[in-house]
Scaffold this motif. Structure first.
Motif, PDB file in Angstrom:
ATOM      1  N   ASP B  33       0.943  -1.381   0.082  1.00 46.04           N
ATOM      2  CA  ASP B  33       0.038  -0.005  -0.045  1.00 46.04           C
ATOM      3  C   ASP B  33       0.851   1.176   0.100  1.00 46.04           C
ATOM      4  N   THR B  34       2.038   1.168   0.953  1.00 49.44           N
ATOM      5  CA  THR B  34       2.731   2.309   0.932  1.00 49.44           C
ATOM      6  C   THR B  34       3.547   2.826  -0.494  1.00 49.44           C
ATOM      7  N   SER B  35       3.910   1.750  -1.168  1.00 49.43           N
ATOM      8  CA  SER B  35       4.709   1.941  -2.096  1.00 49.43           C
ATOM      9  C   SER B  35       3.934   2.244  -3.366  1.00 49.43           C
ATOM     10  N   ALA B  36       2.617   1.861  -3.447  1.00 50.49           N
ATOM     11  CA  ALA B  36       1.483   2.001  -4.247  1.00 50.49           C
ATOM     12  C   ALA B  36       1.300   3.458  -4.481  1.00 50.49           C
ATOM     13  N   ALA B  37       1.029   3.930  -3.073  1.00 45.26           N
ATOM     14  CA  ALA B  37       1.023   5.331  -2.767  1.00 45.26           C
ATOM     15  C   ALA B  37       1.719   6.455  -3.259  1.00 45.26           C
ATOM     16  N   VAL B  38       3.042   5.882  -2.907  1.00 40.42           N
ATOM     17  CA  VAL B  38       4.235   6.738  -3.295  1.00 40.42           C
ATOM     18  C   VAL B  38       4.304   6.748  -5.032  1.00 40.42           C
ATOM     19  N   VAL B  39       4.123   5.854  -5.726  1.00 38.70           N
ATOM     20  CA  VAL B  39       4.024   5.636  -7.051  1.00 38.70           C
ATOM     21  C   VAL B  39       3.123   6.562  -7.459  1.00 38.70           C
ATOM     22  N   ASP B  40       1.861   6.135  -6.842  1.00 39.18           N
ATOM     23  CA  ASP B  40       0.456   7.104  -7.483  1.00 39.18           C
ATOM     24  C   ASP B  40       0.755   8.262  -7.483  1.00 39.18           C
ATOM     25  N   THR B  41       1.234   8.836  -6.100  1.00 41.32           N
ATOM     26  CA  THR B  41       1.361  10.585  -5.919  1.00 41.32           C
ATOM     27  C   THR B  41       2.316  10.824  -6.946  1.00 41.32           C
ATOM     28  N   LEU B  42       3.387  10.230  -7.361  1.00 38.55           N
ATOM     29  CA  LEU B  42       4.578  10.699  -8.206  1.00 38.55           C
ATOM     30  C   LEU B  42       4.314  10.818  -9.586  1.00 38.55           C
ATOM     31  N   ARG B  43       2.996  10.120  -9.891  1.00 37.68           N
ATOM     32  CA  ARG B  43       2.860  10.050 -11.412  1.00 37.68           C
ATOM     33  C   ARG B  43       2.460  11.373 -11.850  1.00 37.68           C
ATOM     34  N   GLY B  44       3.043  11.669 -13.030  1.00 37.36           N
ATOM     35  CA  GLY B  44       3.245  12.930 -13.615  1.00 37.36           C
ATOM     36  C   GLY B  44       3.710  14.082 -13.086  1.00 37.36           C
ATOM     37  N   GLN B  45       4.345  14.005 -11.735  1.00 39.01           N
ATOM     38  CA  GLN B  45       4.851  15.205 -11.252  1.00 39.01           C
ATOM     39  C   GLN B  45       6.186  14.742 -10.644  1.00 39.01           C
ATOM     40  N   GLN B  46       7.063  15.842 -10.296  1.00 40.38           N
ATOM     41  CA  GLN B  46       7.857  15.721  -9.392  1.00 40.38           C
ATOM     42  C   GLN B  46       7.895  16.538  -8.182  1.00 40.38           C
ATOM     43  N   LEU B  47       8.240  15.903  -6.741  1.00 41.77           N
ATOM     44  CA  LEU B  47       8.077  16.535  -5.670  1.00 41.77           C
ATOM     45  C   LEU B  47       9.193  16.601  -4.882  1.00 41.77           C
ATOM     46  N   ALA B  48       9.443  17.531  -3.941  1.00 43.59           N
ATOM     47  CA  ALA B  48      10.380  17.474  -2.996  1.00 43.59           C
ATOM     48  C   ALA B  48      10.040  16.398  -2.085  1.00 43.59           C
ATOM     49  N   PRO B  49      10.890  15.762  -1.596  1.00 41.27           N
ATOM     50  CA  PRO B  49      10.529  14.619  -0.588  1.00 41.27           C
ATOM     51  C   PRO B  49       9.727  15.159   0.813  1.00 41.27           C
ATOM     52  N   ALA B  50      10.003  16.280   1.159  1.00 45.81           N
ATOM     53  CA  ALA B  50       9.183  17.036   2.138  1.00 45.81           C
ATOM     54  C   ALA B  50       7.461  17.047   1.938  1.00 45.81           C
ATOM     55  N   ASP B  51       7.294  17.370   0.750  1.00 38.05           N
ATOM     56  CA  ASP B  51       6.036  17.777  -0.253  1.00 38.05           C
ATOM     57  C   ASP B  51       5.444  16.561   0.038  1.00 38.05           C
ATOM     58  N   LEU B  52       6.333  15.348  -0.608  1.00 38.64           N
ATOM     59  CA  LEU B  52       5.673  14.167  -0.826  1.00 38.64           C
ATOM     60  C   LEU B  52       5.149  13.509   0.565  1.00 38.64           C
ATOM     61  N   MET B  53       6.018  13.702   1.761  1.00 39.70           N
ATOM     62  CA  MET B  53       5.836  13.321   2.972  1.00 39.70           C
ATOM     63  C   MET B  53       4.404  13.860   3.367  1.00 39.70           C
ATOM     64  N   ALA B  54       4.261  15.063   3.308  1.00 41.38           N
ATOM     65  CA  ALA B  54       3.134  16.010   3.632  1.00 41.38           C
ATOM     66  C   ALA B  54       1.937  15.473   2.936  1.00 41.38           C
ATOM     67  N   ARG B  55       1.971  15.117   1.755  1.00 38.80           N
ATOM     68  CA  ARG B  55       0.778  14.549   1.016  1.00 38.80           C
ATOM     69  C   ARG B  55       0.342  13.195   1.411  1.00 38.80           C
ATOM     70  N   LEU B  56       1.257  12.414   1.985  1.00 35.31           N
ATOM     71  CA  LEU B  56       1.092  11.049   2.449  1.00 35.31           C
ATOM     72  C   LEU B  56       0.854  11.076   4.102  1.00 35.31           C
ATOM     73  N   ALA B  57       0.878  12.158   4.652  1.00 40.49           N
ATOM     74  CA  ALA B  57       0.941  12.270   6.114  1.00 40.49           C
ATOM     75  C   ALA B  57      -0.605  11.930   6.585  1.00 40.49           C
ATOM     76  N   GLY B  58      -0.809  11.154   7.643  1.00 42.47           N
ATOM     77  CA  GLY B  58      -1.959  10.842   8.073  1.00 42.47           C
ATOM     78  C   GLY B  58      -2.369   9.520   7.493  1.00 42.47           C
ATOM     79  N   ARG B  59      -1.717   9.094   6.298  1.00 42.14           N
ATOM     80  CA  ARG B  59      -2.141   7.774   5.699  1.00 42.14           C
ATOM     81  C   ARG B  59      -1.123   6.866   6.095  1.00 42.14           C
ATOM     82  N   PHE B  60      -0.081   7.271   5.964  1.00 49.23           N
ATOM     83  CA  PHE B  60       1.245   6.345   6.264  1.00 49.23           C
ATOM     84  C   PHE B  60       2.265   6.953   7.267  1.00 49.23           C
ATOM     85  N   GLU B  61       2.951   6.239   8.306  1.00 46.43           N
ATOM     86  CA  GLU B  61       3.940   6.537   9.049  1.00 46.43           C
ATOM     87  C   GLU B  61       5.045   7.239   8.065  1.00 46.43           C
TER      88      GLU B  61
END
Lengths: 123, 497
Positions: B33-61
Motif C-alpha cells: 500500500d505504501t509503495s503504491a501510494a508513493v508511485v501514484d502520488t509521483l505519477r506525472g509530477q516531481q516533488l520535494a521529499p518533504a512535499d511528498l511526506m506531507a501529502r502522504l501524512a495521515g495515511r502512512f507513518e
C-alpha cells in the motif's frame, strides 16, 4: 525489501544488488582504512573511495593506498610531508619558503634526525 | 532543492494488486500500500521529499514512507531530479555495447530451397513485397549437399563454446529438398559429436509433402516440426493455394494428422499468418488444437507494405488485440489451474517477462542467428537469405566481423529515437528488421505502424503474468533455471512462408 516484492528474475537480481549495496555502505560508514588492517580485499567497483597516492588529499588515514600498501603512494610515507618541499612538483602542503617562511627548514639538516625541529607555520 | 520523480516505468494492476514494470531493466516488482501510494502520488509530477511526506501524512507513518523511498531508489524506480538543471539536455546515452565478440552462433537457419509448391498471395519471398528475385544472379533453386555440409561446418565453427547448437531447415518449401535434408542431419550429428556438442533440428513446412517415409524420418530423428497453416478450410484456402489456385487444406490436413499421430518426441506447433481476411483467432485456435491436435499455435500478422489487399488495417489490429486478449484469458485460466495451454504467443511473452528480458536488439538476427541462402551466402536471417544488400558473408569464407558489428551497432535500441520513451521497448526493441524493411525500406526503422498493438498486447501479458505470479507462482517455475527439457517449437525461425 518490505515495500517492494521482486516478482521476476530480474527484479530478484536488482533486490539482491540493492541489499548488497546497503550492506557495503553500512560497512564503509566511518571506517578508517589503515595499515594495521592488513591488505585490503581487491578494490570493488562500489567499494569506499580511496584516492591513490599521497599529497593532494591531506587527511589522516591516507597514508595507505587503495590496496592497503604504500607502493601506490607518490613518495615513501616515511618522508611525507617534509619531502613535499623538496621532491614534489606540487608543494602545496608545505609552507611557502620563497615568500613567507624562508627559514622553515634551517634547523633541520637531516630529516631522519631533525624532523622534530620542523615546526608548524601559521600564515 | 532536489526533488524526486518516477524513473521510467509502467505501473499495472493484476489480482487486485499494484505492480511496477521498470524500464529499461524489465524488473517486475509487486507494491504494497505504501509503495503504491508513493508511485501514484509521483505519477506525472516531481516533488520535494518533504512535499511528498506531507501529502502522504495521515495515511502512512513517516518512517514507512522513508523506507519505501529508499527501496524505490535502490531499484531505480525513483530518481533524484535537480529542478535547477531540468532545462539542461539529458546526458548522452552510454555507448552501445556489442557483447561477446566474437558472437557465438546458436541457431543457423538453412534455406535448403527457394522453390515452393504453393503460391500464397501474401508470401514475403515470392509475393509483391519480395526482397530479392529468388533465382536472381544464378542462385540455385535447391541447395546442394555440399553447401549444406559446409553450412554445418560453418555452424559448428561459429558456435564457440556453447554446448548446444540448433539447425533449422527452411525454404521455400523445405521438404522439396528432403534428399539433402536427409543426408545433412546425420552429418551434422557426427560433426557436433566430434566437437563435443549437441545439435537440435527443426524445420518449417507447409505440410503438403509429409509423405509417410518423411514422417518416419522426422520422428526417428527428433526433428521439431512447425507447420504453416492458417486454420479451417475456408481460411486456409483463401491464401494458401497451389499454383493453379486450388486450396491446400484438403491435402495438408490429413497429412498433418498423420504426423501428429506418429511424431510424439517433439511438440508440433502451428504457425498462423493473420491477414485482413483471416482474423478469427479463436476459431482458428479451436480448429488447430481441438480438431487437428496441434500442441501449440502461434499467430503473427502478415508482413506487408501498407495498402495491399491482405494488409491488416487499423480496425483489424484492434479486433486482433481484443481476440488475443480473449484467448489470453483462456491461457490464464489454464495456468491458474496448472494446465498447459497452446497459445504460444502468451507463453513466449510470459517467459520473457519472467526472465526480465531487456533487449538492445529486437531479435537474434545477425547476432546468434543467421540465415543461409541456397548458394551458401550468409544473411541476417532466413528472411534476408539471398539478398545481396543484407549479406554478411558466406559459409565457406565466413562472416565479415566488422560488418556484423556495424550492423548491430546501427540497429541498437539507443539509435531508435522513436523508441526512446516507450515503456514496451525492453521486449519490442523496435520490432522485426524484415518487417521494417518491407514497410519503410530500411532495416533501421522502428516499426511504428504497430506500436499501439505492441503496447496493448504487452500490457495484457503483464496483467496475465501478474495474475499468475500472485495466484499460482508454481506455474512460473518452468521458466526458472535450470532450463526445463526443450518444449520449444517456436524458435526464431518457425515462421510461415
Amino acid at each position: 525489501m518490505t515495500h517492494l516484492r521482486p516478482v521476476n528474475q530480474k527484479a530478484a537480481r536488482i533486490a539482491h544488488e540493492a541489499a548488497e549495496a546497503r550492506r557495503r555502505a553500512a560497512q564503509a560508514d566511518g571506517r578508517v582504512v589503515a595499515l594495521q588492517d592488513g591488505p585490503a580485499a581487491p578494490p570493488k567497483a562500489e567499494g569506499p573511495h580511496i584516492p591513490m597516492g599521497c599529497s593532494f588529499v591531506f587527511y589522516p588515514g591516507w597514508e595507505v593506498d587503495a590496496n592497503g600498501g604504500t607502493a601506490g603512494l607518490c613518495q615513501p610515507v616515511e618522508r611525507d610531508l617534509f619531502d613535499c618541499h623538496l621532491g614534489c612538483f606540487w608543494p602545496a602542503q608545505v609552507p611557502d619558503q620563497l615568500n613567507h617562511a624562508p627559514d622553515w627548514t634551517s634547523k633541520c639538516a637531516a630529516a631522519q634526525k631533525d624532523w622534530r625541529k620542523v615546526d608548524l607555520i601559521f600564515p | 532543492m532536489t526533488e524526486i520523480a518516477l524513473g521510467e516505468c509502467h505501473p499495472f494492476e493484476a489480482a487486485g494488486r499494484h505492480f511496477l514494470y521498470l524500464v529499461p531493466s524489465a524488473a517486475v516488482f509487486a507494491l504494497d500500500d505504501t509503495s503504491a501510494a508513493v508511485v501514484d502520488t509521483l505519477r506525472g509530477q516531481q516533488l520535494a521529499p518533504a512535499d511528498l511526506m506531507a501529502r502522504l501524512a495521515g495515511r502512512f507513518e513517516r518512517a514507512e514512507v522513508e523506507a519505501t523511498l529508499s527501496e524505490l531508489a535502490g531499484a531505480r524506480a525513483i530518481l533524484p531530479v535537480d529542478p535547477a538543471r531540468a532545462a539542461e539536455p539529458p546526458p548522452a546515452p552510454a555507448p552501445n555495447i556489442i557483447p561477446l565478440t566474437p558472437i557465438p552462433l546458436s541457431t543457423l537457419v538453412v534455406n535448403v530451397t527457394n522453390r515452393c509448391n504453393l503460391s500464397c498471395a501474401y508470401c514475403y519471398e515470392y509475393g509483391e513485397d519480395k526482397i530479392a528475385e529468388p533465382t536472381a544472379g544464378g542462385m540455385p533453386k535447391l541447395m546442394s549437399e555440399e553447401t549444406a555440409r559446409e553450412s554445418v561446418d560453418f555452424m559448428i565453427e561459429r558456435s564457440g563454446n556453447s554446448p548446444v547448437v540448433r539447425l533449422t531447415f527452411f525454404g521455400g518449401e523445405t521438404l522439396l529438398n528432403f534428399a539433402v535434408l536427409e543426408k545433412t542431419i546425420p552429418y551434422a550429428r557426427a560433426r557436433a559429436a566430434e566437437a563435443g556438442k549437441r545439435v537440435e533440428f527443426s524445420l518449417t513446412t507447409n505440410g503438403t509433402l509429409l509423405r509417410p517415409e518423411v514422417i518416419e524420418f522426422l520422428a526417428d530423428n527428433d526433428v521439431g516440426v512447425t507447420i504453416s497453416i492458417d486454420g479451417p478450410k475456408e481460411m486456409q484456402d483463401k491464401f494458401r493455394v497451389f499454383h493453379d489456385g486450388r486450396g491446400s487444406y484438403d491435402v495438408v490436413a490429413p497429412k498433418v494428422r498423420e504426423l501428429l499421430k506418429r511424431h510424439r518426441s517433439r511438440p508440433i506447433g502451428a504457425r498462423v499468418t493473420l491477414t485482413s481476411d483471416v482474423l478469427d483467432i479463436t476459431r482458428i485456435y479451436r480448429h488447430l488444437t481441438d480438431e487437428i491436435g496441434f500442441w501449440e499455435v502461434g499467430f503473427a500478422p502478415v508482413t506487408t507494405s501498407p495498402g495491399r489487399a491482405h494488409a491488416i488495417g487499423e480496425t483489424g489490429f484492434e479486433s486482433m488485440l481484443s481476440q488475443f486478449r480473449a484467448l489470453g484469458q483462456e491461457f490464464l485460466e489454464a495456468a491458474l489451474e496448472g494446465r498447459r495451454h497452446g497459445f504460444s504467443n502468451v507463453r513466449d511473452t510470459i517467459e520473457e517477462l519472467h526472465k526480465g528480458a531487456s533487449k538492445a536488439l529486437p531479435c537474434g538476427a545477425g547476432l546468434g542467428l543467421m540465415g543461409v541462402a541456397t548458394n551458401g551466402d550468409v544473411a541476417l536471417c532466413h528472411r534476408f537469405a539471398g539478398s545481396d544488400d543484407h549479406k554478411l558473408g558466406t559459409v565457406r569464407e565466413g562472416v565479415d566481423g566488422a560488418m556484423q558489428e556495424a550492423f548491430l551497432d546501427a540497429h541498437h535500441i539507443d539509435r531508435k529515437t522513436d523508441c526512446r520513451t516507450c515503456w514496451a521497448r525492453p521486449l519490442c526493441a523496435g520490432g522485426c528488421y524484415h518487417e521494417a524493411h518491407t514497410r519503410y525500406g530500411t532495416t533501421e526503422a522502428a516499426n511504428l505502424h504497430y506500436c499501439e498493438w505492441i503496447r496493448g498486447w504487452t500490457e495484457s501479458c503483464l496483467e496475465i503474468y501478474g495474475e499468475i505470479a500472485e495466484r499460482n507462482p508454481a506455474f512460473l517455475r518452468q521458466f526458472d533455471p535450470p532450463a526445463p527439457p526443450a518444449t520449444e517449437v517456436n524458435d526464431d525461425a518457425s515462421e510461415a512462408r
